[in-house]
Design an enzyme around this catalytic site. Structure first.
Site, PDB file in Angstrom:
ATOM      1  N   ASP A 298     -34.310  69.625  15.202  1.00 46.62           N
ATOM      2  CA  ASP A 298     -34.104  70.246  16.512  1.00 46.62           C
ATOM      3  C   ASP A 298     -32.713  69.928  17.051  1.00 46.62           C
ATOM      4  OD1 ASP A 298     -36.652  71.080  16.236  1.00 46.62           O
ATOM      5  OD2 ASP A 298     -37.488  69.918  17.903  1.00 46.62           O
TER       6      ASP A 298
ATOM      7  N   GLU B 249     -29.984  69.345  15.359  1.00 50.73           N
ATOM      8  CA  GLU B 249     -28.971  70.142  14.665  1.00 50.73           C
ATOM      9  C   GLU B 249     -28.972  71.574  15.188  1.00 50.73           C
ATOM     10  OE1 GLU B 249     -28.728  67.913  10.332  1.00 50.73           O
ATOM     11  OE2 GLU B 249     -30.483  69.112  10.809  1.00 50.73           O
ATOM     12  N   TYR B 250     -30.177  72.062  15.466  1.00 49.68           N
ATOM     13  CA  TYR B 250     -30.306  73.416  16.013  1.00 49.68           C
ATOM     14  C   TYR B 250     -29.635  73.473  17.394  1.00 49.68           C
ATOM     15  CZ  TYR B 250     -32.474  77.735  17.667  1.00 49.68           C
ATOM     16  OH  TYR B 250     -32.684  78.996  18.174  1.00 49.68           O
ATOM     17  N   ASP B 251     -29.938  72.477  18.227  1.00 54.53           N
ATOM     18  CA  ASP B 251     -29.342  72.420  19.571  1.00 54.53           C
ATOM     19  C   ASP B 251     -27.826  72.440  19.506  1.00 54.53           C
ATOM     20  OD1 ASP B 251     -31.800  72.235  20.657  1.00 54.53           O
ATOM     21  OD2 ASP B 251     -31.698  70.102  21.177  1.00 54.53           O
TER      22      ASP B 251
ATOM     23  N   SER C 253     -56.144 104.538  21.687  1.00 56.86           N
ATOM     24  CA  SER C 253     -57.069 103.446  21.369  1.00 56.86           C
ATOM     25  C   SER C 253     -57.815 103.780  20.082  1.00 56.86           C
ATOM     26  CB  SER C 253     -58.026 103.211  22.530  1.00 56.86           C
ATOM     27  OG  SER C 253     -58.592 104.432  22.901  1.00 56.86           O
ATOM     28  N   LEU C 254     -58.620 102.865  19.651  1.00 54.70           N
ATOM     29  CA  LEU C 254     -59.357 103.049  18.397  1.00 54.70           C
ATOM     30  C   LEU C 254     -60.827 103.256  18.698  1.00 54.70           C
ATOM     31  CD1 LEU C 254     -57.776 100.134  16.342  1.00 54.70           C
ATOM     32  CD2 LEU C 254     -57.534 102.548  15.827  1.00 54.70           C
TER      33      LEU C 254
ATOM     34  N   GLU D  46     -56.758  95.535   7.964  1.00 57.94           N
ATOM     35  CA  GLU D  46     -56.136  94.326   8.519  1.00 57.94           C
ATOM     36  C   GLU D  46     -56.976  93.815   9.684  1.00 57.94           C
ATOM     37  OE1 GLU D  46     -52.251  95.143  10.149  1.00 57.94           O
ATOM     38  OE2 GLU D  46     -52.869  97.139  10.753  1.00 57.94           O
TER      39      GLU D  46
ATOM     40  N   LYS E 252     -58.245  92.880  13.407  1.00 56.35           N
ATOM     41  CA  LYS E 252     -58.040  93.427  14.751  1.00 56.35           C
ATOM     42  C   LYS E 252     -57.721  92.253  15.662  1.00 56.35           C
ATOM     43  CE  LYS E 252     -59.843  96.636  18.168  1.00 56.35           C
ATOM     44  NZ  LYS E 252     -59.344  95.920  19.344  1.00 56.35           N
TER      45      LYS E 252
ATOM     46  N   ASP F 238     -56.864  89.943  18.809  1.00 57.04           N
ATOM     47  CA  ASP F 238     -57.391  89.906  20.169  1.00 57.04           C
ATOM     48  C   ASP F 238     -56.284  89.439  21.107  1.00 57.04           C
ATOM     49  OD1 ASP F 238     -59.144  90.147  22.190  1.00 57.04           O
ATOM     50  OD2 ASP F 238     -60.375  88.403  21.660  1.00 57.04           O
TER      51      ASP F 238
ATOM     52  N   ARG G  87     -48.777  98.419  26.817  1.00 50.99           N
ATOM     53  CA  ARG G  87     -49.522  99.652  26.582  1.00 50.99           C
ATOM     54  C   ARG G  87     -49.748 100.403  27.891  1.00 50.99           C
ATOM     55  NH1 ARG G  87     -54.949 101.180  26.322  1.00 50.99           N
ATOM     56  NH2 ARG G  87     -55.373 102.760  24.757  1.00 50.99           N
TER      57      ARG G  87
ATOM     58  N   TYR H 146     -48.230  96.169  13.733  1.00 48.69           N
ATOM     59  CA  TYR H 146     -49.266  96.875  12.979  1.00 48.69           C
ATOM     60  C   TYR H 146     -49.152  98.386  12.917  1.00 48.69           C
ATOM     61  CZ  TYR H 146     -51.492  96.891  17.626  1.00 48.69           C
ATOM     62  OH  TYR H 146     -51.758  97.002  18.947  1.00 48.69           O
TER      63      TYR H 146
ATOM     64  N   LYS I 236     -57.682 101.700   8.278  1.00 51.40           N
ATOM     65  CA  LYS I 236     -56.839 102.875   8.500  1.00 51.40           C
ATOM     66  C   LYS I 236     -56.682 103.648   7.197  1.00 51.40           C
ATOM     67  CE  LYS I 236     -54.109 100.023  11.615  1.00 51.40           C
ATOM     68  NZ  LYS I 236     -52.839  99.372  11.901  1.00 51.40           N
TER      69      LYS I 236
ATOM     70  N   LYS J 231     -65.830  96.072  14.744  1.00 49.78           N
ATOM     71  CA  LYS J 231     -65.833  94.824  15.520  1.00 49.78           C
ATOM     72  C   LYS J 231     -66.865  93.837  14.990  1.00 49.78           C
ATOM     73  CE  LYS J 231     -64.348  95.928  19.946  1.00 49.78           C
ATOM     74  NZ  LYS J 231     -63.715  95.158  20.966  1.00 49.78           N
TER      75      LYS J 231
ATOM     76  N   CYS K 292     -66.094  65.944  49.329  1.00 52.82           N
ATOM     77  CA  CYS K 292     -65.933  65.385  47.985  1.00 52.82           C
ATOM     78  C   CYS K 292     -67.222  64.669  47.580  1.00 52.82           C
ATOM     79  CB  CYS K 292     -64.750  64.414  47.950  1.00 52.82           C
ATOM     80  SG  CYS K 292     -64.664  63.500  46.399  1.00 52.82           S
TER      81      CYS K 292
ATOM     82  N   CYS L 231     -66.601  60.626  47.287  1.00 52.07           N
ATOM     83  CA  CYS L 231     -66.283  59.706  48.382  1.00 52.07           C
ATOM     84  C   CYS L 231     -66.807  60.180  49.727  1.00 52.07           C
ATOM     85  CB  CYS L 231     -64.780  59.458  48.452  1.00 52.07           C
ATOM     86  SG  CYS L 231     -63.836  60.914  48.946  1.00 52.07           S
TER      87      CYS L 231
ATOM     88  N   CYS M 155     -59.726  66.810  46.816  1.00 50.78           N
ATOM     89  CA  CYS M 155     -60.011  65.639  47.623  1.00 50.78           C
ATOM     90  C   CYS M 155     -58.676  64.933  47.828  1.00 50.78           C
ATOM     91  CB  CYS M 155     -60.985  64.722  46.894  1.00 50.78           C
ATOM     92  SG  CYS M 155     -61.205  63.150  47.747  1.00 50.78           S
TER      93      CYS M 155
ATOM     94  N   CYS N 237     -60.440  57.550  47.054  1.00 51.87           N
ATOM     95  CA  CYS N 237     -61.622  58.158  46.414  1.00 51.87           C
ATOM     96  C   CYS N 237     -61.881  57.505  45.055  1.00 51.87           C
ATOM     97  CB  CYS N 237     -61.421  59.657  46.237  1.00 51.87           C
ATOM     98  SG  CYS N 237     -62.759  60.433  45.302  1.00 51.87           S
TER      99      CYS N 237
HETATM  100  S1  IVH Z   1     -53.614 100.235  15.095  1.00 47.47           S
HETATM  101  C1  IVH Z   1     -54.054 104.565  17.503  1.00 47.47           C
HETATM  102  N1  IVH Z   1     -54.055  97.830  14.280  1.00 47.47           N
HETATM  103  O1  IVH Z   1     -56.659  97.786  19.206  1.00 47.47           O
HETATM  104  C2  IVH Z   1     -54.107 103.112  17.666  1.00 47.47           C
HETATM  105  N2  IVH Z   1     -54.547  98.320  16.549  1.00 47.47           N
HETATM  106  O2  IVH Z   1     -58.330 100.000  20.305  1.00 47.47           O
HETATM  107  C3  IVH Z   1     -53.559 102.429  16.443  1.00 47.47           C
HETATM  108  N3  IVH Z   1     -55.364  96.370  17.816  1.00 47.47           N
HETATM  109  O3  IVH Z   1     -54.597  98.881  21.775  1.00 47.47           O
HETATM  110  C4  IVH Z   1     -53.689 101.003  16.616  1.00 47.47           C
HETATM  111  N4  IVH Z   1     -55.269  94.944  16.160  1.00 47.47           N
HETATM  112  O4  IVH Z   1     -54.168  96.575  20.911  1.00 47.47           O
HETATM  113  C5  IVH Z   1     -54.121  98.662  15.325  1.00 47.47           C
HETATM  114  N5  IVH Z   1     -54.370  95.726  13.390  1.00 47.47           N
HETATM  115  C6  IVH Z   1     -54.425  96.549  14.419  1.00 47.47           C
HETATM  116  C7  IVH Z   1     -54.859  96.130  15.693  1.00 47.47           C
HETATM  117  C8  IVH Z   1     -54.915  97.047  16.731  1.00 47.47           C
HETATM  118  C9  IVH Z   1     -55.562  95.099  17.440  1.00 47.47           C
HETATM  119  C10 IVH Z   1     -55.636  96.846  19.167  1.00 47.47           C
HETATM  120  C11 IVH Z   1     -54.486  97.458  19.853  1.00 47.47           C
HETATM  121  C12 IVH Z   1     -54.959  98.754  20.445  1.00 47.47           C
HETATM  122  C13 IVH Z   1     -56.419  98.624  20.306  1.00 47.47           C
HETATM  123  C14 IVH Z   1     -56.965  99.987  20.033  1.00 47.47           C
END
Ligand code: IVH
Length: 707
Positions: free
Chosen positions: A36, A38-40, A85-86, A119, A121, A123, A142, A229, A325, A349, A443, A446, A461, A466
């Site tokens: 770190d 050296e980086y600094d 969305s998916l 891949e 999903k 969170d 988004r 993604y 996909k 899911k 509290c 106390c 408190c 206490c």
């Molecule tokens: S592809 C047309 N890949 O899921 C949408 N989405 O329900 C193509 N998400 O808002 C999205 N992991 O936040 C894609 N590996 C992944 C994802 C992903 C999480 C979320 C993303 C999106 C939501 C869609």
């Protein structure tokens, strides 16, 4: 040019490349090549050159990751293409149904076996990054899918996100998810708790809360990650498939979960990941995990789903399913969209790790900072293999929002694998006579009345006597990372407080074996052991003592910064507001809290009592803590400045700078306050860089980014 090997402009380019390289090593590959410090040093050199030549600063310079003043609000920006969305599916059989629909849609053009790109999903929260001519120009949340918020400044603080991609085409938009790794989340919450702040419920909330901070310095201080993604609008290059897109994104240093080798069989894929995820205790090098892969047909996609579900808990980040996909973009185009979701993808899911149970009581815990925290005591229930009995309800507004009452049947889940969370009340199981729960402002420990400071959601408190606060303060004081008094457990602390042998932490250093023997169930052996470990803890470091005092907002890292800065207890006790603001990572709120504590009736006295009772604090050596950000830089000071000259000199010298009395060609910087006279004139004539107070503060504060 005599005396310098490289010209500053060339050196600047070299430094930028070096820093980018080391950022990649550290944040993308989790394999740092330098320390770190050296980086600094590299970073400080870069800032030094840019301070002298502000005209050379470019938007892709590593120095531009941290912005200046907080924004008033986020600008609303439209996405070139809506972020959709998916379609979600909740059972593994839905994957067959998905393939069935695809076959129907694609009719004769469907190949024998569908090729999917699978891949996790993630969170977290979705984001779009826009690269124009290779430069990161925008990061947009988004939002409602059409219009999001411009959070560029915050996204730029994520060190694994490249500010520039030299290979990128003219317009290169990518979509991805912002997340916080579980381990980073755990540490952040520990710090929140130490600071007496409400911890985040889960990594997603922490990530979302961070990205929406108007002050990008807060975002910079919290570790976020990005996983790329999907492509957005791209001009100037064509990708054939999702596989090609993600592989290329990875090659261009965009963070991804990594794509498994094309010739890796499914069995090899499982074996490889099982072994990586078993052996690595710490977050593995994420982009080389190779978690994404091509699956052929619904059967393999289902195997992918089941396998990822089985390793879900061992992944370094939270996921809530897998995304399947259609791999080829040409087929994706043919398939198109229904309403707001593409026909070519599905989110399969995982069932949530949830359970139902009954709240038997809501207890109020009193924390070290006096915070009253409601805790639900529940009928024991297993969630994801762990028996859960308690869950924090955080504060009154959380209780109100979810309308949680004693006797309620609730849905609970384990958030981020760590803290159990009450998700919601099962309304139709509510008992007829139930009453809303209101935290009493008395509290429970106390009996004094608690206060809610304006603008805060937590009752505290404020009774300095206490017993609950004292007990919690003592537990913190003796902890391993604080004064490290071994063998002083919670039970003994409770007994010492109950017997009034200890009224404040410093009293521990006045205890004799006889005092401990007078407690119930204490043998001679344990009494001598305890006295010995108290004795052993006397010789200690300033950072530990500061941390042990449990000042609000002062966690371990802040305590270390304070110790490095002030070096001795006396100097820390005498800290001024101005000097506190110079300490790396300390903002106004924390500075005010420390100052109020130091000026109050307790902290200063207690620190002095520790010394009187025989605590010895090793001095921090002159240069130890400060990163040598100003190493070798020559400063001249002139004019009226908001801090005393001596204090400013100490600051500069502690960071490796040198003070000169007169301006000459050799001077690197003139720090000029108000009513600066001839020195300012001379510096201007000689082309010496001139710093006003703000620029000087920025230079001291911004440089050590890694602290
Ligand atoms: S592809 C047309 N890949 O899921 C949408 N989405 O329900 C193509 N998400 O808002 C999205 N992991 O936040 C894609 N590996 C992944 C994802 C992903 C999480 C979320 C993303 C999106 C939501 C869609």
């Amino acid at each position: 040019m005599p005396g310098s090997k490289t010209r500053p402009k060339e050196r600047l380019a070299e430094l930028r490349d070096l820093i980018r390289h080391h950022d990649r090593c550290y944040y993308l590959n989790d394999r740092p090549e330098i320390t770190d410090q050296e980086y600094d040093k590299l970073y400080a050199e870069l800032v030094g050159i840019e301070t002298q030549h502000p005209e050379w600063i470019t938007p892709d310079s590593p120095s531009q990751r941290v912005a200046g003043a907080p924004a008033e609000a986020f600008e609303k920006v439209a996405h070139r293409q809506p972020m959709l969305s998916l379609q979600n599916s909740y059972s593994i059989e839905d994957i067959d149904a998905f393939e069935e629909r695809l076959r129907k849609e694609l009719k004769d053009q469907a190949p024998e076996t569908m090729e999917y790109f699978c891949e996790p999903k993630f969170d977290g929260l979705a984001i779009e990054l826009v690269y124009e001519d290779g430069l990161l120009t925008r990061a947009i949340t988004r939002g409602d899918g059409n219009v999001g918020e411009d959070v560029t400044q915050n996204v730029k603080t994520i060190r694994s996100v490249p500010l520039q991609i030299s290979e990128a085409p003219k317009l290169f938009e990518i979509r991805g998810e912002i997340v916080m790794l579980k381990e980073d989340f755990r540490r952040l919450n520990e710090a929140q708790q130490e600071a007496g702040e409400v911890p985040f419920a889960n990594p997603r909330n922490a990530a979302a809360g961070t990205i929406r901070q108007l002050d990008s310095r807060i975002a910079a201080s919290r570790p976020l990650r990005l996983f790329t993604y999907a492509p957005g609008t791209i001009e100037g290059v064509r990708f054939e498939s999702q596989h090609e897109f993600e592989t290329t994104a990875g090659k261009w240093s965009l963070p991804t979960v990594g794509v498994a080798a094309e010739n890796e069989s499914f069995a090899e894929f499982e074996a490889r990941l099982n072994s990586i995820l078993q052996s690595e205790r710490k977050a593995p090098h994420v982009s080389s995990l190779g978690l994404a892969r091509i699956c052929r047909g619904a059967t393999e996609a289902k195997a992918y789903y089941s396998f990822i579900q089985s390793v879900r808990g061992r992944l370094p980040f939270d996921i809530d399913g897998v995304v399947i996909k259609v791999n080829r973009f040409r087929l994706q185009d043919d398939l198109g969209f229904v309403a707001r979701s593409p026909r070519w993808a599905t989110a399969a899911k995982f069932p949530p790790e949830q359970a139902q149970t009954v709240i038997e009581a809501i207890n109020i815990q009193v924390g070290r900072t006096g915070a009253l925290t409601p805790v639900a005591v529940m009928r024991p229930v297993k969630v994801g293999g762990v028996t859960i009995t308690n869950a924090t309800l955080h504060n009154q507004s959380e209780i109100d929002r979810k309308d949680i009452r004693v006797g309620d049947t609730v849905v609970i889940q384990r958030a981020g694998d760590v803290i159990p969370e009450v998700v919601e009340v099962v309304a139709d199981k509510r008992l007829p006579n139930s009453q809303p729960f209101v935290i009493s402002n008395i509290c429970p420990a106390c009996g004094e009345s608690a206060e809610k400071p304006e603008g805060e959601v937590i009752l505290r408190c404020v009774n300095p006597g206490c017993p609950a606060i004292l007990r919690e303060s003592l537990k913190h004081f003796v902890a391993r990372r604080a004064m490290n008094i071994e063998g002083l457990g919670d039970k003994q602390i409770d007994a010492l407080v109950a017997a009034e042998l200890v009224k404040r932490p410093s009293d521990l250093y006045r205890l004799r074996a006889g005092d401990i023997l007078s407690l119930e169930r204490q043998g001679e052996k344990s009494a001598t052991n305890l006295i010995e470990s108290i004795q052993a803890s006397r010789k200690t470091q300033l950072a530990r003592v500061i941390y042990a005092m449990g000042i609000r907002f002062v966690g371990e890292a802040t305590a270390k910064s304070l110790a490095k800065f002030y070096r001795t207890l006396e100097q820390f006790i005498g800290a001024s507001e101005e000097s506190l603001m110079q300490v790396p990572d300390i903002g106004e709120k924390v500075a005010q809290t420390i100052l109020t504590a130091l000026r109050g009736p307790y902290l200063k006295k207690e620190l002095q009592r520790l010394v009187e009772n025989g605590v010895e604090i090793e001095a921090v050596s002159q240069n130890a803590g400060h990163s040598q950000t100003l190493a070798g830089k020559k400063f001249v000071i002139t004019g009226t400045l908001p801090m005393g000259r001596d204090e400013i000199k100490d600051l500069i010298e502690a960071s490796g700078g040198i003070i000169l009395s007169g301006v000459s060609k050799k001077t690197d910087f003139l720090l000029a306050g108000e009513e600066a006279g001839s020195k300012l004139q001379k510096a201007t004539e000689l082309g010496v860089a001139i710093l006003d107070w703000d620029a000087f503060q920025k230079m001291l504060k911004d440089a050590p980014l890694t602290t």
